[in-house]
Design a protein around this motif. Structure first.
Motif: not given
Ligand code: ZN
Ligand code: ZN
Ligand code: ZN
Length: 134
Positions: A65, A79, A85, A87, A98
């Protein structure tokens, strides 16, 4: 000059393995410079330019990420989940959690649909100071 050989994005190289290992050990988003520092502290001889290139390649395959910190610098993290997702990121030390939010997903979908947008994606990160940095 012969054409450059095709490079698979997931081809394993010692640099990639070292960088992924360094990121796996980290709970935080790190800059390329910080990752470089960790590799050197580990006795790995990898140039900063190689670290940048490798991080970009890994990020483009979705293995990492990548976000931007307050200075606009790219920060990277491996991640735990490959699923979509968001953060919660400490802007001081980069530590991150996360998070998933149905409310955000619903809001993004609805907003896009109401305005007639299709093929929509979104990026939502929440920045603050973690317990240790507050
Ligand atoms: Zn992530
Ligand atoms: Zn912090
Ligand atoms: Zn989302």
């Amino acid at each position: 000059m012969p054409p450059a050989p095709f490079e698979s994005p997931l081809r394993t190289t010692p640099q990639r393995v070292a960088i992924l290992n360094a990121l796996s050990a980290a709970e935080a988003f790190l800059t390329a410079q910080e990752i470089h520092d960790r590799l050197r502290a580990d006795g790995k001889r990898v140039g900063l330019a190689t670290v940048y290139r490798t991080l970009q390649a890994l990020a483009s395959t979705g293995v990492l990420d990548v976000l931007r910190n307050d200075d606009g610098e790219a920060i990277y993290r491996r991640c735990a989940t490959p699923d979509h997702h968001h953060h919660l990121v400490c802007r001081s030390c980069g530590q991150s959690v996360e998070i998933a939010s149905d409310a955000v997903e619903t809001w993004a979908d609805r907003t896009a649909r109401r305005n007639g947008y299709t093929s929509v994606t979104h990026t939502v990160e929440v920045y603050g100071l973690c317990r240790g940095c507050s």
